[in-house]
Design a protein around this motif. Structure first.
Motif, PDB file in Angstrom:
ATOM      1  N   UNK A 114      44.531 -19.152  -0.560  1.00 16.22           N
ATOM      2  CA  UNK A 114      44.445 -17.587   0.631  1.00 16.22           C
ATOM      3  C   UNK A 114      42.594 -17.549  -0.601  1.00 16.22           C
ATOM      4  N   UNK A 115      41.696 -17.748  -1.638  1.00 14.87           N
ATOM      5  CA  UNK A 115      40.489 -17.506  -2.057  1.00 14.87           C
ATOM      6  C   UNK A 115      40.501 -17.756  -0.768  1.00 14.87           C
ATOM      7  N   UNK A 116      40.235 -19.410  -1.120  1.00 17.91           N
ATOM      8  CA  UNK A 116      39.311 -20.699  -0.366  1.00 17.91           C
ATOM      9  C   UNK A 116      38.831 -20.123   1.125  1.00 17.91           C
ATOM     10  N   UNK A 117      40.451 -19.739   1.868  1.00 22.41           N
ATOM     11  CA  UNK A 117      39.511 -19.449   3.019  1.00 22.41           C
ATOM     12  C   UNK A 117      39.641 -18.170   2.993  1.00 22.41           C
ATOM     13  N   UNK A 118      39.193 -16.628   1.938  1.00 24.78           N
ATOM     14  CA  UNK A 118      38.433 -15.495   2.331  1.00 24.78           C
ATOM     15  C   UNK A 118      37.154 -16.099   1.301  1.00 24.78           C
TER      16      UNK A 118
ATOM     17  N   UNK B  69      39.893  -8.553  11.519  1.00 24.79           N
ATOM     18  CA  UNK B  69      39.728 -10.190  11.283  1.00 24.79           C
ATOM     19  C   UNK B  69      39.866  -9.945   9.815  1.00 24.79           C
ATOM     20  N   UNK B  70      37.993  -9.658   9.960  1.00 24.44           N
ATOM     21  CA  UNK B  70      38.678 -10.069   8.173  1.00 24.44           C
ATOM     22  C   UNK B  70      39.197 -10.063   6.870  1.00 24.44           C
ATOM     23  N   UNK B  71      39.535  -8.594   7.286  1.00 22.40           N
ATOM     24  CA  UNK B  71      39.973  -7.833   5.865  1.00 22.40           C
ATOM     25  C   UNK B  71      41.845  -8.302   5.897  1.00 22.40           C
TER      26      UNK B  71
END
Length: 278
Positions: free
Chosen positions: A98-102, A28-30
């Motif tokens: 996207x980047x904040x969530x990642x 799920x991390x990907x």
């Protein structure tokens, strides 16, 4: 992987990043932060390719009096720059979410770079909508468009090295005597263009990723120039090429599919128009 390598802490290389993400977050991390880009990619791509095509036709009309005339190199370059400029308006908020969530589950450094990274107790954002709303409430429009300057410096030259190589290779690879390139030529030319574009765009992509990841818990960078200077002073010139392998490897299939879908859609629409208006 691209975002983790460019803005994260403790990843030595791509393989180490893959193993670390899998070990800590499983499969799920990907896929973290992908729902917002997936929901908006159709609009984003339509706008970019639409602006590029229509700008080409407009330039052909203005310069040659014929919008259907094959564009020259200058026309392709100008149309690419306009497409890159317009793409920032749509792409910056999507990239930021996207980047904040990642990055919200990544270790962060409290005071200076020598301290041991600290893993946050709980994520700052519950999902893309919550992330967008939270950033908008706390940081305003400027927060939503954080990293827009770096993205502009990435996308304007990036799209020049996207559409120009595609146009060149498509014409070079196409069989002699063919009016339009066949699918295999489009696929190969699109893939090559994607590799070239992402290879050139990676340094500013690193800066953009760091600016947009900055602010999840702390604000380390004051702006694009400050991010460039701090990154260089702390990690040297090599920092601007982080994630280049992932970018270029990903660039080939993604760009191949993008251009192939674009060209085949245009052919289908032109065929329908011809059948409707013989």
């Amino acid at each position: 992987l691209q975002t983790r390598l460019q803005a994260g802490q403790g990843y030595g290389n791509t393989l180490n990043c893959v193993l670390t993400v899998y070990r800590n977050e499983s499969v799920a991390g990907f896929f973290k932060g992908m729902s917002f880009p997936l929901a908006s990619i159709a609009v984003y791509s339509s706008v970019v390719f639409g602006v590029f095509s229509n700008t080409q036709r407009l330039l052909s009309q203005l310069r040659h009096g014929d919008p259907s005339r094959a564009p020259g190199l200058i026309d392709v370059a100008l149309a690419s720059m306009v497409a890159g400029f317009v793409s920032v308006g749509i792409g910056t908020p999507v990239e930021l979410v996207k980047i904040r969530l990642q990055m919200q589950t990544q270790p962060y450094i409290k005071a200076n770079i020598k301290l041991k990274p600290t893993v946050p107790d709980s994520p700052a954002y519950r999902g893309p909508i919550h992330c967008f709303r939270t950033v908008l409430q706390k940081e305003g429009i400027a927060g939503i468009y954080r990293g827009a300057g770096a993205m502009l410096l990435r996308d304007v030259p990036g799209y020049c090295f996207y559409f120009i190589p595609y146009t060149f290779f498509c014409g070079w690879i196409a069989p002699d005597g063919s009016i339009s390139p066949n699918p295999s030529s489009i696929w190969l030319a699109g893939g090559i263009a994607g590799v070239i574009s992402w290879g050139i765009a990676t340094p500013m992509d690193v800066v953009k990723s760091r600016l947009q990841a900055d602010g999840v818990y702390l604000n380390k960078y004051k702006g694009t120039l400050d991010c460039i200077l701090q990154s260089y002073q702390n990690e040297g010139l090599k920092v601007f090429f982080r994630g280049i392998t992932v970018n270029t490897v990903r660039g080939f299939p993604v760009s191949s599919a993008m251009f192939l879908g674009y060209e085949l859609s245009l052919k289908a629409m032109k065929r329908d128009q011809t059948e409707t208006n013989p």
